[in-house]
Design a protein around this motif. Structure first.
Motif, PDB file in Angstrom:
ATOM      1  N   ALA A   1      36.415  51.563  44.889  1.00  0.00           N
ATOM      2  CA  ALA A   1      37.137  50.743  43.913  1.00  0.00           C
ATOM      3  C   ALA A   1      38.342  50.067  44.548  1.00  0.00           C
ATOM      4  N   LEU A   2      39.020  50.747  45.460  1.00  0.00           N
ATOM      5  CA  LEU A   2      40.147  50.136  46.171  1.00  0.00           C
ATOM      6  C   LEU A   2      39.688  48.924  46.970  1.00  0.00           C
TER       7      LEU A   2
ATOM      8  N   LEU B   1      30.893  57.461  36.263  1.00  0.00           N
ATOM      9  CA  LEU B   1      31.236  56.060  36.032  1.00  0.00           C
ATOM     10  C   LEU B   1      30.998  55.646  34.580  1.00  0.00           C
ATOM     11  N   GLU B   2      30.091  56.316  33.899  1.00  0.00           N
ATOM     12  CA  GLU B   2      29.943  56.072  32.460  1.00  0.00           C
ATOM     13  C   GLU B   2      31.188  56.547  31.710  1.00  0.00           C
ATOM     14  N   LEU B   3      31.765  57.645  32.162  1.00  0.00           N
ATOM     15  CA  LEU B   3      32.956  58.179  31.501  1.00  0.00           C
ATOM     16  C   LEU B   3      34.193  57.334  31.768  1.00  0.00           C
ATOM     17  N   THR B   4      34.233  56.645  32.887  1.00  0.00           N
ATOM     18  CA  THR B   4      35.395  55.789  33.182  1.00  0.00           C
ATOM     19  C   THR B   4      35.271  54.397  32.563  1.00  0.00           C
ATOM     20  N   ALA B   5      34.115  54.076  32.016  1.00  0.00           N
ATOM     21  CA  ALA B   5      33.855  52.722  31.518  1.00  0.00           C
ATOM     22  C   ALA B   5      34.834  52.252  30.438  1.00  0.00           C
ATOM     23  N   PRO B   6      35.187  53.070  29.420  1.00  0.00           N
ATOM     24  CA  PRO B   6      36.125  52.581  28.407  1.00  0.00           C
ATOM     25  C   PRO B   6      37.471  52.159  28.999  1.00  0.00           C
ATOM     26  N   THR B   7      37.997  52.945  29.916  1.00  0.00           N
ATOM     27  CA  THR B   7      39.254  52.579  30.559  1.00  0.00           C
ATOM     28  C   THR B   7      39.093  51.303  31.364  1.00  0.00           C
ATOM     29  N   GLU B   8      37.996  51.188  32.085  1.00  0.00           N
ATOM     30  CA  GLU B   8      37.745  49.983  32.875  1.00  0.00           C
ATOM     31  C   GLU B   8      37.710  48.740  31.987  1.00  0.00           C
ATOM     32  N   ASP B   9      37.016  48.817  30.865  1.00  0.00           N
ATOM     33  CA  ASP B   9      36.888  47.656  29.982  1.00  0.00           C
ATOM     34  C   ASP B   9      38.233  47.262  29.370  1.00  0.00           C
TER      35      ASP B   9
ATOM     36  N   VAL C   1      41.321  47.787  30.612  1.00  0.00           N
ATOM     37  CA  VAL C   1      42.186  47.165  31.620  1.00  0.00           C
ATOM     38  C   VAL C   1      41.660  45.788  31.993  1.00  0.00           C
ATOM     39  N   ALA C   2      40.351  45.656  32.077  1.00  0.00           N
ATOM     40  CA  ALA C   2      39.763  44.349  32.396  1.00  0.00           C
ATOM     41  C   ALA C   2      40.160  43.301  31.367  1.00  0.00           C
ATOM     42  N   ALA C   3      40.140  43.664  30.088  1.00  0.00           N
ATOM     43  CA  ALA C   3      40.502  42.715  29.037  1.00  0.00           C
ATOM     44  C   ALA C   3      41.970  42.322  29.132  1.00  0.00           C
ATOM     45  N   ALA C   4      42.849  43.299  29.397  1.00  0.00           N
ATOM     46  CA  ALA C   4      44.281  43.000  29.505  1.00  0.00           C
ATOM     47  C   ALA C   4      44.563  42.121  30.715  1.00  0.00           C
ATOM     48  N   PHE C   5      43.957  42.438  31.851  1.00  0.00           N
ATOM     49  CA  PHE C   5      44.159  41.620  33.050  1.00  0.00           C
ATOM     50  C   PHE C   5      43.638  40.204  32.827  1.00  0.00           C
ATOM     51  N   ALA C   6      42.449  40.081  32.245  1.00  0.00           N
ATOM     52  CA  ALA C   6      41.852  38.763  32.045  1.00  0.00           C
ATOM     53  C   ALA C   6      42.704  37.900  31.127  1.00  0.00           C
TER      54      ALA C   6
ATOM     55  N   ASN D   1      40.815  32.036  36.384  1.00  0.00           N
ATOM     56  CA  ASN D   1      41.072  33.333  37.005  1.00  0.00           C
ATOM     57  C   ASN D   1      40.554  34.511  36.177  1.00  0.00           C
ATOM     58  N   ALA D   2      40.165  34.243  34.946  1.00  0.00           N
ATOM     59  CA  ALA D   2      39.877  35.334  34.009  1.00  0.00           C
ATOM     60  C   ALA D   2      38.778  36.269  34.514  1.00  0.00           C
ATOM     61  N   GLU D   3      37.685  35.716  35.013  1.00  0.00           N
ATOM     62  CA  GLU D   3      36.567  36.558  35.436  1.00  0.00           C
ATOM     63  C   GLU D   3      36.959  37.458  36.598  1.00  0.00           C
ATOM     64  N   THR D   4      37.675  36.894  37.576  1.00  0.00           N
ATOM     65  CA  THR D   4      38.103  37.691  38.727  1.00  0.00           C
ATOM     66  C   THR D   4      39.124  38.736  38.311  1.00  0.00           C
ATOM     67  N   LEU D   5      40.021  38.382  37.397  1.00  0.00           N
ATOM     68  CA  LEU D   5      41.006  39.344  36.904  1.00  0.00           C
ATOM     69  C   LEU D   5      40.320  40.485  36.141  1.00  0.00           C
ATOM     70  N   ALA D   6      39.284  40.159  35.396  1.00  0.00           N
ATOM     71  CA  ALA D   6      38.543  41.211  34.695  1.00  0.00           C
ATOM     72  C   ALA D   6      37.911  42.176  35.694  1.00  0.00           C
ATOM     73  N   GLU D   7      37.376  41.634  36.788  1.00  0.00           N
ATOM     74  CA  GLU D   7      36.798  42.485  37.823  1.00  0.00           C
ATOM     75  C   GLU D   7      37.873  43.386  38.441  1.00  0.00           C
ATOM     76  N   ALA D   8      39.036  42.793  38.751  1.00  0.00           N
ATOM     77  CA  ALA D   8      40.140  43.588  39.303  1.00  0.00           C
ATOM     78  C   ALA D   8      40.568  44.670  38.313  1.00  0.00           C
ATOM     79  N   GLY D   9      40.597  44.316  37.036  1.00  0.00           N
ATOM     80  CA  GLY D   9      40.986  45.279  36.012  1.00  0.00           C
ATOM     81  C   GLY D   9      40.022  46.446  35.921  1.00  0.00           C
ATOM     82  N   ARG D  10      38.742  46.177  36.067  1.00  0.00           N
ATOM     83  CA  ARG D  10      37.756  47.275  36.013  1.00  0.00           C
ATOM     84  C   ARG D  10      37.969  48.244  37.172  1.00  0.00           C
TER      85      ARG D  10
END
Length: 372
Positions: free
Chosen positions: A246-247, A167-175, A177-182, A193-202
């Protein structure tokens, strides 16, 4: 085109597939309008999700127009998202930046043809052009491109440090996508909606990273290339558990969003994501049946027992360049037989088309967003 969300007309109600195609074609044409014909090659299935998210939150922020015939649509005209739409422009920026980062990652890892000095130099120049174009467009929409640009550097630093967890290795991708979704919440005028979208993006970023790792697992094991599953000692069972968790989180986050229309979002981020996870683990497991370890999709019908489709190896550099040219000229309509987007009929790739036909005959409710 690349990405983990790849719906087809056999797996969606007609109206939903038409809406998805409107965003896909809108992204492709936005890339052409703002960055030239060659930029259409970076059309990204996952990148267009930001366009879908903007429209789902505020339909008036995503105007549409009539587009002329295109080879990808069987030379038919269609309604597409206009290039003026902020969501389409953000999707174009994300696609360009992701493509640039992907090329640089291949060059850094000396993957395949990228190990050749001339190819690596040419690819680097293309990546620089796409990165600059994506930066201009993202800045115009108010999105900080540094979030996506930093992914490759952060990923490289994590991969070079021993003892990292999966999960440390997936963190950059998660962050990223979270920023783009938010940011879609800002474009849609719904900042709550930004906070929830960031969570969905992660959650989405985690799944996308793991799917990519599972898809490359056999090749990386054979070539000795870096793979997060091999580096952390995580087997397919544990990787599947991470994806399933995650799903579940992604489904809950989507349910909490304030949306004007949620049918397409639910179909893409719920059903299609589950299908993608199932498909990639089924091929990786390569067992006697199509279901890998982990929860099976609930469905009363007997699963198809056909073996996974095997693709021939990629050809040498001259044939590869020719194939890329033909794919670009046909907007992806033609794909070589070694491409991940080629092979058999739709039923070879789509779980729904082999097990139910409700999505092929109705254009009505939310049947394609649940287990019909």
């Amino acid at each position: 085109m690349f990405g983990v969300v790849r719906p087809c007309r056999h797996g969606m109600c007609g109206s939903l597939f038409k809406d998805w195609m409107a965003h896909l074609c809108g992204l492709c044409l936005t890339l052409r309008t703002e960055h030239g014909q060659a930029a259409r090659m970076v059309t990204n299935y996952d990148g267009l999700l930001v366009s879908v998210l903007v429209e789902a939150q505020s339909a008036d922020r995503s105007p549409r127009r009539k587009a002329g015939p295109c080879a990808l649509r069987g030379l038919r005209a269609a309604e597409v998202v206009d290039a003026r739409a902020e969501g389409a422009r953000l999707a174009a920026a994300v696609s360009l930046l992701l493509a640039a980062g992907k090329i640089r990652d291949h060059v850094a890892d000396r993957d395949g043809v990228y190990a050749r000095r001339l190819v690596a130099a040419a690819a680097g120049r293309v990546a620089d052009r796409w990165d600059a174009a994506g930066g201009r467009t993202s800045a115009a929409t108010g999105f900080d491109p540094a979030v996506l640009r930093d992914v490759v550097d952060r990923q490289s630093a994590l991969e070079s440090a021993p003892g990292r967890s999966l999960l440390e290795l997936t963190a950059p991708t998660e962050d990223a996508v979270a920023a783009a979704f938010a940011h879609t919440a800002v474009l849609a005028g719904k900042p709550h909606n930004a906070e929830t979208l960031a969570e969905a993006g992660r959650y989405f970023g985690r799944i996308a990273h793991l799917i990519d790792a599972v898809e490359d697992l056999a090749e990386d094991r054979a070539t000795g290339a870096y793979n997060p599953l091999l580096a952390t000692g995580v087997d397919l069972d544990e990787a599947r558990r991470h994806c399933d968790a995650a799903l579940h989180g992604l489904r809950l986050a989507v349910a909490d969003l304030d949306l004007e229309s949620r049918r397409l979002i639910k179909a893409l981020l719920d059903r299609e994501m589950r299908r993608s996870v199932h498909h990639v683990f089924a091929e990786a497991a390569n067992g006697p049946g199509p279901y890998p370890p982990g929860p099976q999709p609930p469905h009363p019908h007997q699963p198809d027992s056909r073996p996974p489709h095997r693709r021939p190896p990629r050809p040498g550099l001259p044939a590869l360049c020719l194939a890329w040219t033909v794919v670009g000229c046909t907007c992806g309509l033609w794909q070589p037989d070694w491409s991940e987007h080629h092979g058999g009929d739709c039923g070879d790739r789509c779980w729904c088309s082999r097990h139910c036909d409700c999505c092929d005959c109705c254009d009505c409710c939310d049947c394609c967003s649940c287990d019909c």
